[in-house]
Scaffold this active site. Structure first.
Site, PDB file in Angstrom:
ATOM      1  N   GLU A 269       0.856  -1.189   0.000  1.00 27.66           N
ATOM      2  CA  GLU A 269       0.000   0.000   0.000  1.00 27.66           C
ATOM      3  C   GLU A 269       0.883   1.226   0.000  1.00 27.66           C
ATOM      4  OE1 GLU A 269      -2.729   0.132   3.301  1.00 27.66           O
ATOM      5  OE2 GLU A 269      -3.418  -1.923   3.010  1.00 27.66           O
ATOM      6  N   GLU A 319     -13.898   4.574   0.369  1.00 27.90           N
ATOM      7  CA  GLU A 319     -14.757   3.625   1.080  1.00 27.90           C
ATOM      8  C   GLU A 319     -15.382   4.325   2.285  1.00 27.90           C
ATOM      9  OE1 GLU A 319     -12.606  -0.381   1.412  1.00 27.90           O
ATOM     10  OE2 GLU A 319     -11.077   0.984   0.686  1.00 27.90           O
ATOM     11  N   LYS A 322     -15.129   2.721   6.136  1.00 29.25           N
ATOM     12  CA  LYS A 322     -13.888   2.415   6.854  1.00 29.25           C
ATOM     13  C   LYS A 322     -13.938   3.075   8.221  1.00 29.25           C
ATOM     14  CE  LYS A 322     -10.113   1.426   5.224  1.00 29.25           C
ATOM     15  NZ  LYS A 322      -8.699   1.530   4.863  1.00 29.25           N
ATOM     16  N   GLU A 330      -9.378   8.637   6.562  1.00 25.79           N
ATOM     17  CA  GLU A 330      -9.385   7.204   6.247  1.00 25.79           C
ATOM     18  C   GLU A 330     -10.375   6.815   5.143  1.00 25.79           C
ATOM     19  OE1 GLU A 330      -6.993   5.404   7.513  1.00 25.79           O
ATOM     20  OE2 GLU A 330      -7.649   3.483   6.730  1.00 25.79           O
TER      21      GLU A 330
END
Ligand SMILES: *[C@@H]1O[C@H](CO)[C@@H](O)[C@H](O)[C@H]1NC(C)=O
Ligand SMILES: *[C@@H]1O[C@H](CO)[C@@H](O)[C@H](O)[C@H]1NC(C)=O
Ligand SMILES: *[C@@H]1O[C@H](CO)[C@@H](O)[C@H](O)[C@H]1NC(C)=O
Ligand SMILES: *[C@@H]1O[C@H](CO)[C@@H](O)[C@H](O)[C@H]1NC(C)=O
Ligand SMILES: *[C@@H]1O[C@H](CO)[C@@H](O)[C@H](O)[C@H]1NC(C)=O
Length: 492
Positions: A269, A319, A322, A330
């Site tokens: 990542e 997303e 999260k 985040e």
């Protein structure tokens, strides 16, 4: 026992040869993390089309979900498929469970034409904040999955790995050359590294310059990026002008120090968020990601590891479910928004003169109607019900764009409240009942968005928003359930 050990050893040699071939075959290129912790997901086939349109030929999944896995069949896209941490204990103690996992989540899909290259066992299991929960189960789970891959005849094609956060190593000198594994997890780390090495498997590390900046207000900003730095670090004969290289090479030094200097490394990542923090916006994300892609495109690698860098961008899409425990940023790591729309320009292959700087967004996305939920203009801002309604909406939907110097940070009080109401209303698929807010809310067809702040309209998932996202209990009851928010509600 003895026979088993001998078999392991010869597999080790074969694996080493296979891994050499593998590393030549899979050199370079950027992959993408495809996460699915969102209330309204794009159809997997739409995401796969996006990957193809952008020439992204490697994906990393956190879970062997059927939708994405099936959509990846016969696409030529290489897959790293993850096993969530909560499965590690079961896989560690039960070889049969590992065999079932491999059979159901690797062999089956490979037979269907999915190009599975890696199984990622756990996700950052040694993260300091997990307080050792997975310390004893990660290696046995890794061993059992590897044994199951061997038994299934897949171990040449599919490598195991464990994506680890960069907090598993540290430097006693503050320089890369002083790197070693964190003292409290040194022994388990060495066992894992040895196992990876014996099996020709790569070390996977997640590196986050953004977090360096987020955690330390004195961190030199330009050292987080790749465009020259006034704050380089000199380490012996080497100079580091960006924290990515320094961090990566702290790992290389840690591996060398313990006799595994040749272990291949994958960056599982790497990325930069676009909202939810003062340092997170499309401009900084573009600066970091384009800088990173340019940095690795020359094949120069890092000072201690010249050559290709294998990396997966974090992340493909935003997303909204999260956890925001790490921070409000985040939910905003996507290069694309939740609906697959572009947030900024990015050339994914800067070394290729024909490559375009335009990302290709998701095609044929179906949205809900052009309607928004806002606070009634007649509402009295001193009404005590407003604060409660806003907390409720934020706790159950997403207010991470409302904060100091975030995309919606400039809204006035009325705007903040409307933003929260709309987020909740959209997340509940524009159900009119979810815009009531004790008579404070109203539905409008006039877009309340401002130049920087987008009042979203959700994707139409045909009423199939994920369970748990829509509140089953009525408004009154759920009021007791709302969680505290890291937002301070300031009302006039
Ligand atoms: C396959 O993966 C899915 C998703 O992680 C998981 O729910 C399921 O239990 C796995 N199957 C087996 C047999 O382990
Ligand atoms: C690493 O690889 C090089 C060249 O292939 C070799 O000479 C060296 O001995 C290896 N080192 C280790 C620690 O395996
Ligand atoms: C770039 O495009 C031209 C024209 O389509 C083609 O001839 C050339 O080979 C391409 N170059 C690269 C590096 O792909
Ligand atoms: C708004 O509510 C406050 C507190 O309930 C009240 O004192 C005030 O008069 C109200 N203002 C208007 C314009 O109704
Ligand atoms: C909402 O608006 C006010 C300005 O009226 C501002 O001070 C506050 O920080 C904003 N954000 C939130 C989350 O309340």
């Amino acid at each position: 026992m003895e026979q088993r050990r001998r078999r392991r050893r010869s597999w080790g040699l074969l694996a080493a040869i296979a891994s050499l071939i593998w590393s030549v075959r899979c050199a370079g290129g950027i992959g993408a993390n495809w996460g699915t912790q969102a209330s309204h997901l794009l159809p997997p086939s739409t995401v796969v089309q996006m990957l193809k349109d952008n020439g992204i030929d490697k994906v990393k999944l956190f879970d062997a979900e059927a939708g994405p896995m099936n959509a990846l069949a016969k696409t030529g896209i290489q897959v790293m498929v993850g096993i969530p941490n909560d499965m590690l204990a079961g896989l560690a103690t039960d070889e049969k469970a590992a065999e079932r996992w491999v059979s159901k989540n690797a062999s089956k899909y490979i037979d269907d034409g999915v190009d599975v290259r890696f199984v990622a066992v756990g996700n950052e299991p040694f993260l300091a904040s997990y307080r050792g929960s997975f310390l004893r189960t990660t290696l046995p789970a890794l061993q059992n999955i590897q044994a199951a891959l061997i038994a299934a005849g897949l171990s040449n094609q599919v490598k195991v790995t464990v994506p680890l956060n960069a907090d598993v190593y540290e430097s006693s000198t503050g320089k890369p050359s002083g790197g070693d594994f964190r003292t409290d997890i040194r022994d388990p780390m060495l066992s894992i590294v040895k196992f990876l090495s014996d099996n020709g498997a790569p070390f996977t590390v997640n590196i986050y310059p953004f977090i360096s900046l987020y955690d330390d207000p004195n961190f030199p900003v330009d050292y987080a990026f790749f465009d020259g730095s006034s704050s380089s670090i000199v380490d012996g004969s080497l100079t580091y002008s960006n924290v990515f290289d320094a961090n990566h090479d702290t790992l290389v030094a840690s591996l060398r120090k313990n006799g595994f200097g040749n272990l291949s490394i994958i960056v599982g990542e790497v990325g930069w968020p676009t909202d939810g923090d003062i340092n997170a916006n499309p401009r900084t994300a573009q600066r970091f990601n384009q800088g990173f892609l340019r940095h690795i495109s020359g094949g120069n690698g890092t000072p201690l590891r010249p050559g290709n860098v294998e990396a997966y961008q974090f992340s493909l899409v935003d997303e909204d479910e999260k956890s925001i425990q790490p921070g409000n940023f985040e939910r905003h790591w996507g290069v694309f928004a939740f609906d697959g729309s572009r947030k900024y320009e990015l050339n994914l292959r800067p070394a290729d003169s024909n490559s375009s700087s335009s990302l290709v967004g998701a095609k044929n996305v179906k949205y809900l109607d052009r309607k928004w939920c806002v606070l009634k203009s007649s509402a009295n801002l001193s009404d005590s019900q407003i604060a409660q309604s806003m907390s409720y909406a934020c706790a159950n939907a997403d207010c991470t764009s409302l904060g100091y110097r975030t995309s919606c940070g400039d809204l006035d009080a009325q705007g903040n409240i409307s933003y929260a109401f709309n987020s909740y209303y959209q997340k509940n698929d524009q159900d009119w009942k979810e815009c009531e807010f004790s008579g404070l809310g109203t539905v409008t067809e006039k877009d309340p968005s401002t130049a920087t702040c987008k009042f979203e309209i959700m994707i139409d998932v045909g009423g199939a928003a994920r369970p748990g996202t829509t509140t089953a209990v009525g408004f009154g009851l759920s009021m007791f359930l709302y969680v505290a928010l890291p937002l301070t509600l300031t009302l006039a």
